[in-house]
Motif scaffolding. Structure first.
Motif, PDB file in Angstrom:
ATOM      1  N   THR A  29       0.859  -1.178   0.000  1.00 36.97           N
ATOM      2  CA  THR A  29       0.000   0.000   0.000  1.00 36.97           C
ATOM      3  C   THR A  29       0.895   1.227   0.000  1.00 36.97           C
ATOM      4  O   THR A  29       1.876   1.289   0.746  1.00 36.97           O
ATOM      5  CB  THR A  29      -0.900   0.026   1.257  1.00 36.97           C
ATOM      6  N   ILE A  30       0.558   2.211  -0.827  1.00 33.49           N
ATOM      7  CA  ILE A  30       1.341   3.446  -0.929  1.00 33.49           C
ATOM      8  C   ILE A  30       0.420   4.618  -0.605  1.00 33.49           C
ATOM      9  O   ILE A  30      -0.655   4.742  -1.183  1.00 33.49           O
ATOM     10  CB  ILE A  30       1.934   3.620  -2.345  1.00 33.49           C
ATOM     11  N   SER A  31       0.870   5.484   0.332  1.00 33.24           N
ATOM     12  CA  SER A  31       0.090   6.660   0.727  1.00 33.24           C
ATOM     13  C   SER A  31       0.980   7.890   0.674  1.00 33.24           C
ATOM     14  O   SER A  31       2.126   7.847   1.124  1.00 33.24           O
ATOM     15  CB  SER A  31      -0.431   6.505   2.162  1.00 33.24           C
ATOM     16  N   ARG A  32       0.432   8.978   0.165  1.00 30.58           N
ATOM     17  CA  ARG A  32       1.171  10.247   0.174  1.00 30.58           C
ATOM     18  C   ARG A  32       1.070  10.858   1.563  1.00 30.58           C
ATOM     19  O   ARG A  32       0.017  10.820   2.196  1.00 30.58           O
ATOM     20  CB  ARG A  32       0.588  11.197  -0.857  1.00 30.58           C
ATOM     21  N   ILE A  33       2.176  11.420   2.031  1.00 33.09           N
ATOM     22  CA  ILE A  33       2.232  11.973   3.380  1.00 33.09           C
ATOM     23  C   ILE A  33       1.997  13.477   3.354  1.00 33.09           C
ATOM     24  O   ILE A  33       2.609  14.198   2.572  1.00 33.09           O
ATOM     25  CB  ILE A  33       3.591  11.686   4.033  1.00 33.09           C
ATOM     26  N   PHE A  34       1.132  13.905   4.244  1.00 35.28           N
ATOM     27  CA  PHE A  34       0.896  15.325   4.477  1.00 35.28           C
ATOM     28  C   PHE A  34       1.096  15.571   5.964  1.00 35.28           C
ATOM     29  O   PHE A  34       1.079  14.649   6.760  1.00 35.28           O
ATOM     30  CB  PHE A  34      -0.535  15.714   4.079  1.00 35.28           C
ATOM     31  N   ALA A  37       5.706  15.720   8.909  1.00 38.58           N
ATOM     32  CA  ALA A  37       6.838  15.106   8.196  1.00 38.58           C
ATOM     33  C   ALA A  37       6.954  15.679   6.795  1.00 38.58           C
ATOM     34  O   ALA A  37       8.051  15.930   6.299  1.00 38.58           O
ATOM     35  CB  ALA A  37       6.665  13.589   8.136  1.00 38.58           C
ATOM     36  N   PHE A  38       5.820  15.909   6.160  1.00 37.99           N
ATOM     37  CA  PHE A  38       5.799  16.477   4.820  1.00 37.99           C
ATOM     38  C   PHE A  38       6.374  17.883   4.822  1.00 37.99           C
ATOM     39  O   PHE A  38       7.185  18.243   3.977  1.00 37.99           O
ATOM     40  CB  PHE A  38       4.357  16.478   4.302  1.00 37.99           C
ATOM     41  N   GLU A  39       5.998  18.685   5.807  1.00 37.34           N
ATOM     42  CA  GLU A  39       6.478  20.062   5.888  1.00 37.34           C
ATOM     43  C   GLU A  39       7.976  20.129   6.182  1.00 37.34           C
ATOM     44  O   GLU A  39       8.685  20.959   5.636  1.00 37.34           O
ATOM     45  CB  GLU A  39       5.696  20.835   6.958  1.00 37.34           C
ATOM     46  N   ARG A  40       8.475  19.239   7.057  1.00 35.72           N
ATOM     47  CA  ARG A  40       9.906  19.238   7.360  1.00 35.72           C
ATOM     48  C   ARG A  40      10.732  18.880   6.131  1.00 35.72           C
ATOM     49  O   ARG A  40      11.821  19.378   5.934  1.00 35.72           O
ATOM     50  CB  ARG A  40      10.217  18.235   8.477  1.00 35.72           C
ATOM     51  N   THR A  45       5.958  19.894  -4.772  1.00 38.74           N
ATOM     52  CA  THR A  45       5.180  18.766  -5.286  1.00 38.74           C
ATOM     53  C   THR A  45       6.045  17.797  -6.082  1.00 38.74           C
ATOM     54  O   THR A  45       5.657  16.656  -6.278  1.00 38.74           O
ATOM     55  CB  THR A  45       4.025  19.258  -6.181  1.00 38.74           C
ATOM     56  N   ASP A  46       7.221  18.218  -6.535  1.00 35.63           N
ATOM     57  CA  ASP A  46       8.080  17.308  -7.299  1.00 35.63           C
ATOM     58  C   ASP A  46       8.929  16.421  -6.391  1.00 35.63           C
ATOM     59  O   ASP A  46       9.597  15.516  -6.861  1.00 35.63           O
ATOM     60  CB  ASP A  46       8.973  18.090  -8.268  1.00 35.63           C
ATOM     61  N   ASP A  47       8.926  16.660  -5.103  1.00 38.35           N
ATOM     62  CA  ASP A  47       9.708  15.839  -4.172  1.00 38.35           C
ATOM     63  C   ASP A  47       8.952  15.685  -2.863  1.00 38.35           C
ATOM     64  O   ASP A  47       9.353  16.203  -1.826  1.00 38.35           O
ATOM     65  CB  ASP A  47      11.088  16.464  -3.943  1.00 38.35           C
ATOM     66  N   CYS A  48       7.856  14.980  -2.897  1.00 37.24           N
ATOM     67  CA  CYS A  48       7.066  14.771  -1.688  1.00 37.24           C
ATOM     68  C   CYS A  48       7.410  13.408  -1.096  1.00 37.24           C
ATOM     69  O   CYS A  48       8.203  12.658  -1.635  1.00 37.24           O
ATOM     70  CB  CYS A  48       5.578  14.902  -1.985  1.00 37.24           C
ATOM     71  N   LEU A  49       6.803  13.107   0.041  1.00 39.58           N
ATOM     72  CA  LEU A  49       7.072  11.856   0.737  1.00 39.58           C
ATOM     73  C   LEU A  49       5.914  10.888   0.599  1.00 39.58           C
ATOM     74  O   LEU A  49       4.756  11.298   0.524  1.00 39.58           O
ATOM     75  CB  LEU A  49       7.320  12.124   2.225  1.00 39.58           C
TER      76      LEU A  49
END
Length: 104
Positions: A29-34, A37-40, A45-49
């Motif tokens: 399962t793959i989830s985008r992080i917001f 952790a995302f802010e740090r 948008t081209d290099d998100c976690l």
């Protein structure tokens, strides 16, 4: 059975997904992080976690961890982690398989 979780950058996502499927880690399962952790890491948008969660048979867990470490290498963020959990139970709803039989 084991649940392996890892946080990776979008730049490594495709490579990680392909490598995990190649070694037989199909419960992915793959989830985008917001959030924090995302802010740090940076909100570009081209290099998100992304968070990877892999439910696998116990015999595959070490191979999965080694594969992720090999992909991330020393380029991983300072706070990068791989966590391995032991789920209490798994049920494949379609077949009603329970435990290891429900994995993979």
């Amino acid at each position: 059975m084991k649940l392996v979780t890892a946080i990776i950058s979008s730049q490594k996502l495709d490579e990680a997904r392909e490598a995990l499927l190649e070694i037989g880690a199909t419960g992915l399962t793959i989830s985008r992080i917001f959030g924090d952790a995302f802010e740090r890491h940076g909100s570009r948008t081209d290099d998100c976690l992304f968070k990877l969660e892999i439910l696998a048979a116990e015999r595959l867990a070490d191979t999965i961890v080694e594969s992720i470490i090999g992909i991330l290498g020393t380029e991983a963020a300072d706070d990068a982690r791989i966590l391995v959990f032991e789920p209490e139970q798994a049920v494949r709803i379609r077949t009603l398989e329970i435990g290891e039989e429900a994995v993979g």
